[in-house]
Motif scaffolding. Structure first.
Motif, mmCIF file in Angstrom:
data_model
loop_
_atom_site.group_PDB
_atom_site.id
_atom_site.type_symbol
_atom_site.label_atom_id
_atom_site.label_comp_id
_atom_site.label_asym_id
_atom_site.label_seq_id
_atom_site.Cartn_x
_atom_site.Cartn_y
_atom_site.Cartn_z
ATOM 1 N N LEU A 17 -1.979 5.445 -11.507
ATOM 2 C CA LEU A 17 -2.403 4.054 -11.651
ATOM 3 C C LEU A 17 -2.346 3.632 -13.105
ATOM 4 O O LEU A 17 -2.853 4.340 -13.989
ATOM 5 C CB LEU A 17 -3.846 3.890 -11.162
ATOM 6 N N ILE B 29 -6.696 -5.679 -8.326
ATOM 7 C CA ILE B 29 -5.586 -4.821 -7.944
ATOM 8 C C ILE B 29 -4.348 -5.157 -8.773
ATOM 9 O O ILE B 29 -3.545 -4.302 -9.111
ATOM 10 C CB ILE B 29 -5.311 -4.953 -6.435
ATOM 11 N N ASN B 30 -4.236 -6.406 -9.138
ATOM 12 C CA ASN B 30 -3.123 -6.782 -9.981
ATOM 13 C C ASN B 30 -3.288 -6.222 -11.399
ATOM 14 O O ASN B 30 -2.331 -5.957 -12.106
ATOM 15 C CB ASN B 30 -3.022 -8.308 -10.038
ATOM 16 N N PHE C 299 1.536 3.419 -2.905
ATOM 17 C CA PHE C 299 1.810 2.563 -4.060
ATOM 18 C C PHE C 299 1.072 1.243 -3.851
ATOM 19 O O PHE C 299 1.371 0.506 -2.921
ATOM 20 C CB PHE C 299 3.316 2.314 -4.204
ATOM 21 N N ILE C 300 0.092 0.963 -4.701
ATOM 22 C CA ILE C 300 -0.748 -0.225 -4.528
ATOM 23 C C ILE C 300 -0.369 -1.278 -5.556
ATOM 24 O O ILE C 300 -0.449 -1.042 -6.768
ATOM 25 C CB ILE C 300 -2.245 0.130 -4.665
ATOM 26 N N TYR C 301 0.048 -2.415 -5.054
ATOM 27 C CA TYR C 301 0.361 -3.531 -5.947
ATOM 28 C C TYR C 301 0.349 -4.818 -5.125
ATOM 29 O O TYR C 301 0.788 -4.823 -3.975
ATOM 30 C CB TYR C 301 1.740 -3.344 -6.588
ATOM 31 N N HIS D 78 -2.914 -1.150 -11.178
ATOM 32 C CA HIS D 78 -1.997 -0.969 -10.057
ATOM 33 C C HIS D 78 -1.195 0.309 -10.211
ATOM 34 O O HIS D 78 -1.147 0.911 -11.283
ATOM 35 C CB HIS D 78 -1.066 -2.178 -9.934
ATOM 36 N N SER D 79 -0.537 0.688 -9.119
ATOM 37 C CA SER D 79 0.285 1.889 -9.148
ATOM 38 C C SER D 79 1.435 1.718 -10.128
ATOM 39 O O SER D 79 1.970 0.614 -10.314
ATOM 40 C CB SER D 79 0.840 2.172 -7.752
ATOM 41 N N PRO E 278 -8.327 0.442 -8.435
ATOM 42 C CA PRO E 278 -8.231 -0.404 -7.242
ATOM 43 C C PRO E 278 -8.820 0.250 -6.001
ATOM 44 O O PRO E 278 -9.362 1.336 -6.067
ATOM 45 C CB PRO E 278 -6.730 -0.619 -7.078
ATOM 46 N N TYR F 171 -7.679 4.434 -0.522
ATOM 47 C CA TYR F 171 -6.795 4.242 0.620
ATOM 48 C C TYR F 171 -7.549 3.863 1.879
ATOM 49 O O TYR F 171 -6.958 3.594 2.900
ATOM 50 C CB TYR F 171 -5.923 5.485 0.831
ATOM 51 N N LEU G 218 0.807 -1.217 0.000
ATOM 52 C CA LEU G 218 0.000 0.000 0.000
ATOM 53 C C LEU G 218 0.840 1.267 0.000
ATOM 54 O O LEU G 218 0.439 2.278 -0.558
ATOM 55 C CB LEU G 218 -0.936 0.018 1.216
ATOM 56 N N VAL H 253 -8.543 1.326 2.266
ATOM 57 C CA VAL H 253 -8.334 -0.112 2.294
ATOM 58 C C VAL H 253 -8.036 -0.593 3.712
ATOM 59 O O VAL H 253 -8.365 -1.705 4.086
ATOM 60 C CB VAL H 253 -7.215 -0.510 1.318
ATOM 61 N N TYR H 254 -7.439 0.296 4.502
ATOM 62 C CA TYR H 254 -7.183 -0.090 5.891
ATOM 63 C C TYR H 254 -8.498 -0.332 6.614
ATOM 64 O O TYR H 254 -8.619 -1.200 7.450
ATOM 65 C CB TYR H 254 -6.384 0.992 6.614
#
Lengths: 166, 167
Positions: free
Chosen positions: B157, B34-35, A125-127, B38-39, B12, B15, A53, B17-18
């Motif tokens: 992204l 997400i794959n 950075f999301i991966y 992605h960033s 995706p 943030y 993240l 996400v937490y």
């Protein structure tokens, strides 16, 4: 963060979810010899997938001299790669000072330059790195002196889907 | 791009996400998404020693992915004691659109900027480029008053057409 005004905090649900997913941090520390480049890696292991993240990090800025001198200018360039399939996540080697905070580490005493600002702003950075894969970090050092890179990869560890059925 | 979005390509997790981590079980579908989206960061170093302006930076996207630009980071080379007057203007080529009415000083939207500061604040951008489009930035400056180079990178992204799965 959980918002206690909008979310019901369901402890039993949270505890149950942590059987499948939990916050995790991976750490990379690598000294790159003078005027060279290398591939460093963090293993994802078989514990589970790792959803990256954000990153924080620091680097040294030493240049060759006698004695060594810290010139306060970045010399490390980094390319982030998914080691499982060699997918490049940066299109090129990016200077460490552009994306890492807190940034420069002052490592030599008596150097007449200020300590870098102690700000810890994550680089988002999301991966998702798959289990048994690796976070591959290609590093290039253009200094005539060895420099050290430190990165914390912060994210979520997600168990292999099959494990949920165990 | 509209068609691209209609195909069901979505960005995706935000943030939060937490927050999702504590309330929602992450599934294989989410992981795959997400794959897929992605960033990704682009980077270029621009040599300013020639003193010739304007300088055009182009990141050309391939046919198989678009890009959602969320921000720019820049660093002005060795010029920490200078006050470089560097302007930038951003273009979105898939819409043939100028995204600013005038060139804007680069230091107004990015840090660290100068070498000594090590601050990493950044104005957030929100621009989506279609596959095969170009992320184009035109740099303006004044001859003789510039640092040796500018380092500039993107945050954003990558949005792939191909549906990938990690399983």
């Amino acid at each position: 963060m959980l918002n206690p005004y909008h979310e019901k905090i369901d402890i039993s649900r949270i505890i149950q979810l942590q059987n499948y997913q939990y916050q995790n941090a991976l750490y990379l520390e690598e000294e790159v010899p003078a005027s060279s480049q290398l591939d460093a890696a963090v293993s994802i292991t078989s514990i589970g997938h790792f959803m990256l993240l954000s990153m924080t990090g620091s680097y040294t800025t030493k240049i060759a001299d006698s004695p060594a001198v810290d010139d306060n200018i970045n010399h490390l360039f980094v390319q982030l790669v998914d080691g499982a399939n060699h997918r490049e996540l940066f299109d090129d080697y990016i200077p460490a000072n552009l994306f890492l905070s807190p940034g420069r580490e002052k490592v030599l005493a008596g150097v007449d330059i200020p300590v870098s600002s102690p700000l810890f702003l994550e680089y988002p950075f999301i991966y998702t790195f798959p289990l048994n894969g690796q976070i591959l970090v290609r590093i290039r050092n253009d200094s005539d002196y060895a420099n050290t890179l430190r990165i914390m990869f912060k994210g979520i560890r997600i168990f292999n889907i099959q494990r949920q059925d165990l | 791009m509209q068609e691209f979005i209609r195909e069901g390509k979505t960005f995706p997790f935000p943030y939060s996400v937490y927050q999702a981590l504590l309330t929602q079980k992450i599934t294989g579908d989410m992981l795959s998404q997400i794959n897929q989206n992605h960033s990704f960061s682009f980077y270029k170093r621009i040599d300013l020693t020639t003193g010739v302006f304007p300088i055009t930076i182009i990141w050309r996207l391939p046919e198989d992915y678009g890009y959602h630009l969320e921000g720019l980071r820049a660093y002005y080379g060795q010029g920490e004691n200078l006050s470089p007057v560097i302007y930038y203007q951003l273009y979105q080529t898939n819409r043939n659109r100028e995204l600013q009415d005038n060139p804007i000083p680069l230091r107004l939207i990015t840090t660290p900027g100068s070498n000594q500061l090590n601050r990493y604040y950044m104005v957030r951008l929100n621009i989506t480029y279609a596959p095969a489009a170009m992320i184009k930035i035109v740099i303006q400056g004044q001859s003789g008053q510039n640092p040796e180079f500018i380092d500039i990178m993107t945050e954003g992204l990558r949005i792939t057409r191909e549906y990938r799965t990690i399983y």
